[in-house]
Design a protein around this motif. Structure first.
Motif, mmCIF file in Angstrom:
data_model
loop_
_atom_site.group_PDB
_atom_site.id
_atom_site.type_symbol
_atom_site.label_atom_id
_atom_site.label_comp_id
_atom_site.label_asym_id
_atom_site.label_seq_id
_atom_site.Cartn_x
_atom_site.Cartn_y
_atom_site.Cartn_z
ATOM 1 N N ALA A 111 14.896 -1.189 -46.052
ATOM 2 C CA ALA A 111 16.096 -0.563 -45.377
ATOM 3 C C ALA A 111 15.807 0.820 -44.983
ATOM 4 O O ALA A 111 16.192 1.267 -43.833
ATOM 5 N N MET A 112 15.020 1.667 -45.603
ATOM 6 C CA MET A 112 14.586 3.018 -45.206
ATOM 7 C C MET A 112 13.554 2.818 -43.858
ATOM 8 O O MET A 112 13.790 3.742 -42.947
ATOM 9 N N SER A 113 12.672 1.849 -43.983
ATOM 10 C CA SER A 113 11.858 1.897 -42.762
ATOM 11 C C SER A 113 12.510 1.295 -41.513
ATOM 12 O O SER A 113 12.301 1.873 -40.423
ATOM 13 N N GLU A 114 13.398 0.618 -41.639
ATOM 14 C CA GLU A 114 14.295 -0.165 -40.408
ATOM 15 C C GLU A 114 15.194 0.968 -39.800
ATOM 16 O O GLU A 114 15.453 1.029 -38.566
ATOM 17 N N ALA A 115 15.734 2.129 -40.821
ATOM 18 C CA ALA A 115 16.325 3.071 -40.457
ATOM 19 C C ALA A 115 15.431 4.414 -39.935
ATOM 20 O O ALA A 115 15.844 5.135 -39.373
ATOM 21 N N GLY A 116 14.240 3.950 -39.680
ATOM 22 C CA GLY A 116 13.270 5.005 -38.774
ATOM 23 C C GLY A 116 12.349 5.690 -39.676
ATOM 24 O O GLY A 116 11.651 6.520 -39.444
ATOM 25 N N ALA A 117 12.219 5.667 -41.211
ATOM 26 C CA ALA A 117 11.300 6.171 -41.978
ATOM 27 C C ALA A 117 10.003 5.702 -41.820
ATOM 28 O O ALA A 117 9.805 4.506 -41.605
ATOM 29 N N GLY A 118 8.987 6.324 -42.317
ATOM 30 C CA GLY A 118 7.627 6.017 -42.330
ATOM 31 C C GLY A 118 6.926 5.816 -41.014
ATOM 32 O O GLY A 118 6.139 5.131 -41.109
ATOM 33 N N HIS A 119 7.360 6.555 -40.165
ATOM 34 C CA HIS A 119 6.474 6.345 -38.766
ATOM 35 C C HIS A 119 5.556 7.543 -38.622
ATOM 36 O O HIS A 119 5.788 8.819 -38.775
ATOM 37 N N ILE A 120 4.434 7.246 -38.704
ATOM 38 C CA ILE A 120 3.241 8.112 -38.607
ATOM 39 C C ILE A 120 2.370 7.542 -37.232
ATOM 40 O O ILE A 120 1.751 6.663 -37.477
ATOM 41 N N GLY A 121 2.412 8.386 -36.392
ATOM 42 C CA GLY A 121 1.668 7.983 -35.240
ATOM 43 C C GLY A 121 2.005 6.848 -34.610
ATOM 44 O O GLY A 121 3.334 6.660 -34.319
ATOM 45 N N ASP A 122 0.928 5.673 -34.605
ATOM 46 C CA ASP A 122 1.222 4.451 -34.041
ATOM 47 C C ASP A 122 1.661 3.364 -35.087
ATOM 48 O O ASP A 122 1.696 2.181 -34.923
ATOM 49 N N TYR A 123 1.886 3.907 -36.283
ATOM 50 C CA TYR A 123 2.280 3.009 -37.472
ATOM 51 C C TYR A 123 3.617 3.216 -38.103
ATOM 52 O O TYR A 123 4.106 4.342 -37.765
ATOM 53 N N SER A 124 4.244 2.188 -38.438
ATOM 54 C CA SER A 124 5.728 2.102 -39.003
ATOM 55 C C SER A 124 5.534 1.608 -40.281
ATOM 56 O O SER A 124 4.553 1.281 -40.782
ATOM 57 N N HIS A 125 6.622 1.756 -41.093
ATOM 58 C CA HIS A 125 6.813 1.244 -42.543
ATOM 59 C C HIS A 125 5.668 1.819 -43.522
ATOM 60 O O HIS A 125 5.430 1.123 -44.326
ATOM 61 N N CYS A 126 5.335 3.198 -43.238
ATOM 62 C CA CYS A 126 4.494 3.774 -43.922
ATOM 63 C C CYS A 126 4.935 4.313 -45.336
ATOM 64 O O CYS A 126 6.116 5.272 -45.177
ATOM 65 N N THR A 127 4.559 3.817 -46.366
ATOM 66 C CA THR A 127 5.237 4.359 -47.713
ATOM 67 C C THR A 127 4.122 4.466 -48.686
ATOM 68 O O THR A 127 2.833 3.799 -48.539
ATOM 69 N N PHE A 128 4.371 4.898 -49.926
ATOM 70 C CA PHE A 128 3.605 4.905 -51.033
ATOM 71 C C PHE A 128 4.437 4.550 -52.069
ATOM 72 O O PHE A 128 5.697 5.124 -52.177
ATOM 73 N N GLN A 129 4.128 3.761 -53.212
ATOM 74 C CA GLN A 129 5.088 3.498 -54.504
ATOM 75 C C GLN A 129 4.007 3.375 -55.441
ATOM 76 O O GLN A 129 3.111 3.248 -55.740
ATOM 77 N N ALA A 130 4.787 4.034 -56.776
ATOM 78 C CA ALA A 130 4.178 3.994 -58.090
ATOM 79 C C ALA A 130 5.278 3.539 -59.040
ATOM 80 O O ALA A 130 6.309 3.860 -58.899
ATOM 81 N N LYS A 131 4.786 2.641 -60.061
ATOM 82 C CA LYS A 131 5.666 2.204 -61.089
ATOM 83 C C LYS A 131 5.609 3.345 -62.310
ATOM 84 O O LYS A 131 4.705 4.039 -62.409
ATOM 85 N N GLY A 132 6.754 3.467 -62.730
ATOM 86 C CA GLY A 132 7.222 4.164 -63.702
ATOM 87 C C GLY A 132 8.286 3.820 -64.388
ATOM 88 O O GLY A 132 8.768 2.785 -64.661
ATOM 89 N N LYS A 133 8.691 4.535 -65.872
ATOM 90 C CA LYS A 133 9.793 4.155 -66.527
ATOM 91 C C LYS A 133 10.811 5.341 -66.361
ATOM 92 O O LYS A 133 10.715 6.376 -66.365
ATOM 93 N N GLY A 134 12.069 4.767 -65.739
ATOM 94 C CA GLY A 134 13.283 5.420 -65.678
ATOM 95 C C GLY A 134 14.241 5.664 -66.891
ATOM 96 O O GLY A 134 14.330 4.585 -67.522
ATOM 97 N N THR A 135 14.640 6.727 -67.289
ATOM 98 C CA THR A 135 15.704 6.736 -68.146
ATOM 99 C C THR A 135 17.194 7.153 -67.891
ATOM 100 O O THR A 135 17.112 8.302 -66.934
ATOM 101 N N PHE A 136 18.304 6.918 -68.382
ATOM 102 C CA PHE A 136 19.617 7.467 -67.981
ATOM 103 C C PHE A 136 20.441 6.871 -69.188
ATOM 104 O O PHE A 136 20.198 5.745 -69.916
ATOM 105 N N LYS A 137 21.608 7.464 -69.353
ATOM 106 C CA LYS A 137 22.645 7.187 -70.434
ATOM 107 C C LYS A 137 24.023 7.066 -69.693
ATOM 108 O O LYS A 137 24.355 8.107 -69.231
ATOM 109 N N PRO A 138 24.460 5.909 -69.235
ATOM 110 C CA PRO A 138 25.910 5.814 -68.798
ATOM 111 C C PRO A 138 26.805 6.565 -69.831
ATOM 112 O O PRO A 138 27.185 6.229 -70.924
ATOM 113 N N LEU A 139 27.717 7.328 -69.062
ATOM 114 C CA LEU A 139 28.957 7.990 -69.868
ATOM 115 C C LEU A 139 30.086 7.235 -69.476
ATOM 116 O O LEU A 139 30.267 6.253 -68.752
ATOM 117 N N GLU A 140 31.137 7.824 -70.139
ATOM 118 C CA GLU A 140 32.538 7.172 -69.933
ATOM 119 C C GLU A 140 32.941 7.406 -68.370
ATOM 120 O O GLU A 140 32.658 8.294 -67.686
#
Length: 371
Positions: A155-184
């Motif tokens: 979705a981000m790439s199709e909206a125009g993110a990740g354009h570098i020179g003549d390349y599109s869809h340029c991203t970097f991703q890394a796995k991790g652990k997210g935390t949160f506590k849902p409140l009322e």
């Protein structure tokens, strides 16, 4: 699924291509007359908004006119219905036709008017003749559960993110652990209210031009499953995409100036033109600026142009070009009419053609005759 387009939807598409901040300070681009929110089913593209063009738009039932040259350029102190401008404004308002102008921002845009002219004439390996500005760059980092990483990244790439020179869809991703506590009052996609949740997530990083930033963020939020999306935006010091007025490049082969003149006349449908220089001179490096470009003759010469193609050359500036040995083809201001068909094709590519019709004006706005 979109059921109809509003004028503002079309404006956003144009501004993704030709951002308003690229326009010169003296210019007046964007909405000229009408509404942002009116529904639109037919768009007409024109170079100028003259009364005859508006009559054509009325006849063809156009809801929106996209013009290159602004209808409202100087401040309007009165609307006199006995004048052409007054009648034009009255007809537009009476028939609820909106007018939008993309002028020097479309000149400067990559793929804009000057690139259109270069494409038609076969001018290659081109660069900007006059730098206008370099766009601001931002890095976007978003945290998303692994199950939706592909959806958000695409979705981000199709909206125009990740354009570098003549390349599109340029991203970097890394796995991790997210935390949160849902409140009322929350309705979590994952987790239980009042309990700390640990989720395997992916951090996706990409780059974005400033003018696309809002669209990209909206699209990533729409694709993200969470009620509250965690994302960061960082302003970068990297130079963004360079924008400029005019282009300079080379022809595929050297040719005589007189042959280049014939090529320009045929390709751009110019019946006659004024030429400065030796018609038998061999030329290859070409500077071009659609519209009025006489004040840039020195830049064209400094950049090594053999020929400068532009319009509206005045007598003494023409003498200056002649004396400095710069060949000039004054093909007139009206060559900018190339924007009509090119803009039509662009909008047809970007919009749902089942919901909207794009046409070009068939009315000539060229004031000169040659006898």
């Amino acid at each position: 699924m979109k059921r109809e387009y509003k004028n503002n939807d079309i404006f956003h598409v144009i501004e993704d291509w030709a951002p308003k901040h690229l326009a010169y300070d003296w210019d007046n681009v964007g909405l000229q007359i009408g509404s942002y929110n009116k529904a639109v089913k037919k768009v007409m593209i024109t170079l100028d908004v003259l009364e005859s063009v508006v009559d054509e738009a009325i006849e063809k039932k156009a809801d929106l006119i996209i013009a290159h040259h602004p209808l409202l350029f100087n401040p309007v102190k009165r609307i006199n219905l006995d004048t052409p401008q007054g009648r034009t404004i009255h007809k537009l308002l009476s028939h609820q036709i909106t007018v939008y102008a993309a002028h020097t921002n479309l000149d400067a845009a990559n793929g804009g008017v000057n690139d259109m002219l270069c494409d038609l004439l076969g001018i290659q390996s081109r660069k900007n003749l006059i730098e206008v500005k370099s766009g601001n760059l931002y890095k976007i980092a978003v945290y998303v559960p692994i199950s939706h990483a592909d959806d958000v990244r695409n979705a981000m790439s199709e909206a125009g993110a990740g354009h570098i020179g003549d390349y599109s869809h340029c991203t970097f991703q890394a796995k991790g652990k997210g935390t949160f506590k849902p409140l009322e009052g929350t309705n979590p996609y994952i987790g239980t209210k009042g309990e700390l949740e640990f989720v395997d997530e992916v951090k996706i990083e990409t780059i974005a031009q400033e003018e696309r930033l809002t669209t990209i963020v909206n699209q990533l939020i729409a694709a993200h499953p969470y009620e509250e999306v965690a994302y960061d935006i960082f302003h970068l010091k990297n130079e963004g995409e360079a924008f400029g007025i005019g282009r300079i490049g080379t022809l595929s082969a050297t040719m005589k100036l007189r042959d280049l003149c014939e090529h320009v006349k045929t390709t751009l449908e110019v019946p006659n033109m004024r030429v400065i220089g030796d018609l038998d001179k061999q030329v290859r490096k070409i500077a071009i600026l659609g519209g009025s470009g006489e004040k840039y003759i020195h830049l064209a010469r400094q950049n090594g142009a053999d020929v400068y193609i532009t319009g509206d050359m005045s007598f003494h500036v023409a003498q200056d070009a002649w004396q400095m040995g710069l060949q000039v083809i004054d093909a007139g201001h009206y060559i900018e009419k190339v924007m009509k068909q090119a803009t039509k094709l662009f909008l047809e590519k970007e919009l749902d053609n089942d919901l909207i019709e794009i046409i070009t004006s068939e009315t000539s706005t060229e004031p000169f005759q040659f006898i």
